[in-house]
Design an enzyme around this catalytic site. Structure first.
Site, PDB file in Angstrom:
ATOM      1  N   ASP A  10      -1.971   1.160   0.314  1.00  0.00           N
ATOM      2  CA  ASP A  10      -2.515   0.018   1.027  1.00  0.00           C
ATOM      3  C   ASP A  10      -4.008   0.305   1.259  1.00  0.00           C
ATOM      4  O   ASP A  10      -4.443   1.452   1.170  1.00  0.00           O
ATOM      5  CB  ASP A  10      -1.756  -0.126   2.353  1.00  0.00           C
ATOM      6  CG  ASP A  10      -2.438  -1.070   3.311  1.00  0.00           C
ATOM      7  OD1 ASP A  10      -2.641  -2.240   2.929  1.00  0.00           O
ATOM      8  OD2 ASP A  10      -2.775  -0.643   4.443  1.00  0.00           O
ATOM      9  N   LEU A  11      -4.794  -0.714   1.554  1.00  0.00           N
ATOM     10  CA  LEU A  11      -6.233  -0.508   1.764  1.00  0.00           C
ATOM     11  C   LEU A  11      -6.579  -0.353   3.252  1.00  0.00           C
ATOM     12  O   LEU A  11      -6.905   0.739   3.722  1.00  0.00           O
ATOM     13  CB  LEU A  11      -7.004  -1.687   1.152  1.00  0.00           C
ATOM     14  CG  LEU A  11      -8.530  -1.533   1.145  1.00  0.00           C
ATOM     15  CD1 LEU A  11      -8.974  -0.489   0.133  1.00  0.00           C
ATOM     16  CD2 LEU A  11      -9.196  -2.872   0.815  1.00  0.00           C
TER      17      LEU A  11
END
Ligand SMILES: [Mg+2]
Length: 215
Positions: A10-11
């Site tokens: 995920d960012l």
């Protein structure tokens, strides 16, 4: 040998520290459009889902206005407020050097991801493929974006993990068949991601886990 052949991340709140940026962007949107203030817990409850869905949760009828206000403020302040998580760029480099494939699977839009990558090029350099919100019709917590990243890498879910800070990440990774790794330094408390296969509290622990022998 790294533990997995492919590591997807995920960012926001996982490999880039956008906690302050998103908190302030969301607050700007609800105060300027709706004239209200919300506690952080409510403001940030859906971070990790597509922005339009987050804005719908604030006011279904005014989601588009909220989205435009959030996005304009966010884009104008990304360079100023985004922060690296110390050790993440080096960890990504170590994974790549060890032959690991890497990807980002995010509910952010491609242009917004690009702003983050422009601000933190040493993080961007460690990422091989990107799946952003416009790439799939179904988003996290559905499996589709994780499956698309695996497909783009020619990788199998059985030899992959998905690392994220949100319950939506754990659900998406599990639905896609990857190992799920929850990290506690982002937007959500440990309780929210406790059902991940592994929960880790700092970047050195994540690097040690990912670089450790396959079990
Ligand atoms: Mg996140």
């Amino acid at each position: 040998m790294p533990r997995f052949g492919t590591v997807l991340f995920d960012l926001d709140g996982t490999i880039v520290d956008t906690v302050e940026l998103i908190r302030q962007s969301h607050r700007h949107a609800v105060t300027s459009v709706l004239g209200i203030d919300l506690p952080d817990s409510e403001l940030l409850a859906n971070v990790g889902r597509p922005l339009v869905e987050q804005m719908q949760a604030f006011d279904a009828d005014r989601a588009q206005e909220l989205l435009e206000a959030q996005r304009a403020w966010n884009h104008a302040h990304t360079a100023e407020l985004i922060r690296p998580y110390p050790g993440v760029a080096a960890m990504l480099g170590a994974l790549r050097d060890a032959g690991c494939r890497t990807g980002v699977v995010t509910s952010k839009s491609g242009p917004t991801v690009q702003l983050a990558f422009d601000a933190l090029p040493e993080v961007a350099a460690g990422i091989e493929v990107l799946v952003a919100v416009e790439d799939t019709p179904v988003h996290k917590p559905g499996p589709d974006p994780v499956l698309l990243a695996l497909d783009r890498l020619g990788a199998s879910a059985a030899d992959a993990c998905y690392v994220g800070d949100a319950p939506f990440d754990v659900a998406a990774g599990r639905a896609a068949g990857t190992t799920t790794v929850g990290v506690t330094w982002g937007f959500f408390p440990r309780e929210a991601i406790a059902d991940a296969d592994v929960v880790l509290d700092d970047v050195p622990a994540l690097e040690a886990y990912l670089m450790g022998p396959a079990g």
